[in-house]
Enzyme design. Sequence first.
Site, PDB file in Angstrom:
ATOM      1  CG  ASP A  21    -128.049 -83.944 -31.186  1.00  0.00           C
ATOM      2  OD1 ASP A  21    -128.299 -83.517 -30.036  1.00  0.00           O
ATOM      3  OD2 ASP A  21    -128.405 -85.068 -31.584  1.00  0.00           O
ATOM      4  CG  HIS A  38    -126.693 -77.301 -22.893  1.00  0.00           C
ATOM      5  ND1 HIS A  38    -126.905 -77.965 -24.081  1.00  0.00           N
ATOM      6  CD2 HIS A  38    -127.524 -77.888 -21.987  1.00  0.00           C
ATOM      7  CE1 HIS A  38    -127.824 -78.912 -23.903  1.00  0.00           C
ATOM      8  NE2 HIS A  38    -128.203 -78.883 -22.642  1.00  0.00           N
ATOM      9  CG  LEU A 132    -123.297 -65.216 -41.388  1.00  0.00           C
ATOM     10  CD1 LEU A 132    -123.301 -66.275 -42.493  1.00  0.00           C
ATOM     11  CD2 LEU A 132    -122.492 -65.748 -40.198  1.00  0.00           C
TER      12      LEU A 132
HETATM   13  C1  IPE Z   1    -132.475 -81.514 -32.084  1.00  0.00           C
HETATM   14  O1  IPE Z   1    -131.729 -82.142 -31.099  1.00  0.00           O
HETATM   15  C2  IPE Z   1    -132.813 -80.126 -31.657  1.00  0.00           C
HETATM   16  C3  IPE Z   1    -131.688 -79.201 -31.559  1.00  0.00           C
HETATM   17  C4  IPE Z   1    -130.457 -79.443 -31.908  1.00  0.00           C
HETATM   18  C5  IPE Z   1    -132.027 -77.914 -31.046  1.00  0.00           C
HETATM   19  P1  IPE Z   1    -132.406 -83.139 -30.073  1.00  0.00           P
HETATM   20  O2  IPE Z   1    -131.318 -83.740 -29.275  1.00  0.00           O
HETATM   21  O3  IPE Z   1    -133.483 -82.472 -29.315  1.00  0.00           O
HETATM   22  O4  IPE Z   1    -133.054 -84.203 -31.062  1.00  0.00           O
HETATM   23  P2  IPE Z   1    -133.650 -85.655 -30.792  1.00  0.00           P
HETATM   24  O5  IPE Z   1    -134.700 -85.508 -29.755  1.00  0.00           O
HETATM   25  O6  IPE Z   1    -132.537 -86.527 -30.322  1.00  0.00           O
HETATM   26  O7  IPE Z   1    -134.169 -86.097 -32.123  1.00  0.00           O
HETATM   27  C1  IPE Z   2    -128.102 -80.282 -28.466  1.00  0.00           C
HETATM   28  O1  IPE Z   2    -127.437 -81.155 -27.609  1.00  0.00           O
HETATM   29  C2  IPE Z   2    -128.569 -79.021 -27.768  1.00  0.00           C
HETATM   30  C3  IPE Z   2    -130.010 -78.904 -27.656  1.00  0.00           C
HETATM   31  C4  IPE Z   2    -130.896 -79.739 -28.143  1.00  0.00           C
HETATM   32  C5  IPE Z   2    -130.513 -77.750 -26.925  1.00  0.00           C
HETATM   33  P1  IPE Z   2    -128.239 -82.177 -26.717  1.00  0.00           P
HETATM   34  O2  IPE Z   2    -128.587 -81.532 -25.425  1.00  0.00           O
HETATM   35  O3  IPE Z   2    -129.387 -82.772 -27.449  1.00  0.00           O
HETATM   36  O4  IPE Z   2    -127.127 -83.278 -26.486  1.00  0.00           O
HETATM   37  P2  IPE Z   2    -127.297 -84.859 -26.496  1.00  0.00           P
HETATM   38  O5  IPE Z   2    -127.980 -85.242 -27.778  1.00  0.00           O
HETATM   39  O6  IPE Z   2    -128.127 -85.196 -25.303  1.00  0.00           O
HETATM   40  O7  IPE Z   2    -125.913 -85.374 -26.417  1.00  0.00           O
HETATM   41 MG    MG Z   3    -129.593 -84.384 -28.678  1.00  0.00          MG
END
Ligand code: IPE
Ligand code: IPE
Ligand code: MG
Length: 249
Positions: A21, A38, A132
Site C-alpha cells: 500500500d 504504481h 520461491l
Molecule cells: C489494499 O489497499 C489492497 C491492495 C494493496 C491491493 P487499498 O489501498 O485498496 O486499501 P484501503 O481501501 O485503503 O483499505
Molecule cells: C496500493 O497503493 C496499490 C493498489 C491498491 C493497487 P494505493 O494505490 O492504494 O496507494 P494509496 O493508498 O492511495 O497511497
Molecule cells: Mg491504498
Amino acid sequence: MSLIDKLDHNRLPAHIAIIMDGNGRWAKTRGLDRSAGHREGVEAIRRVVEAASAASIQYLTLYAFSTENWHRPMDEVSGLMDLMVYALTRETARLKKNGVRIVVIGDLDRLPDNVRKILQDCIQETAGGKNLTLVIALSYSSKWELTQAVKKISDDIESGILHKEDICEETFSNYLTTRNLPDPDLLIRTGGEQRISNFLLWQSAYAEFYFTETFWPDFNDEELYKAILDYQKRERRFGKISEQIEPEQ
Ligand code: IPE
Ligand code: IPE
Ligand code: MG
C-alpha cells in the site's frame, strides 16, 4: 553489512504475505500522477521478490488488486491492468530463470481477457520453479473467497461428494483459493494504514503482523529483512503458555 546476515536461518517465516500500500501517496508527495506510483511499485515488487529468494523464503504472497479496487476510477483500473500485462511480459523469463513459480488467487473471471491470458502463460512457464512460490492476489478478497467456498461446499454436499459430518477446518481450507499453500507466518502492510482490507482473513488467524509507514515504492530488501528480524523476536504461542513452547534450536 546487510541485515540479511543477521537473520536466523532456523527461524525464517515460510510464508510472507504483503499488503503493498501507498503507491498513490508516494506519487502525490512528489507531485506525480498515481500511475507513476504504481509503476514504481512494480520495481519494488522485483526488489522484494529477489530479496525474499535470497533469504530462502518459500512463499511470498503479494496483494496486488482487491475486489474493492474495481471501484476505483476507470482510468486507474485500466492503467493497473495494463501495468500487470507489461510487468508480467517483462518479468516472466527472469522469474523462470530464478526458479520462481507463479500462482494467482482471486476472482479471475472479472479480469480482462488479455490479463487472464498473460497470467495463464506466466503460470505455465514458471510451473517448474523450485525456489520461491510467488502468489499474486488479484481481484481478490477474503469475503469473496469465503463465500465461494461455502457455495462449492453446498454444491458438493448436494451432489453427495461431501458429507456434512466430514467438514472440518482442513476440509474448509481445501475449498479456498489458497489450498496447497501454508498459512502466512508474517503479514506486512506498507503505507501506514493498520488494517487488513479483506485480505487472507481465514489464513491469517495466527499470522504475525508488521506495519510500516514506508510507502510501497520505497520498500526494499533491507525493509523486508527488518520485518523478518522483528518477526524473529516474537514468541508464537498459538494459545499455549510460554513454558510449553519448545526452545528453538
Ligand atoms: C489494499 O489497499 C489492497 C491492495 C494493496 C491491493 P487499498 O489501498 O485498496 O486499501 P484501503 O481501501 O485503503 O483499505
Ligand atoms: C496500493 O497503493 C496499490 C493498489 C491498491 C493497487 P494505493 O494505490 O492504494 O496507494 P494509496 O493508498 O492511495 O497511497
Ligand atoms: Mg491504498
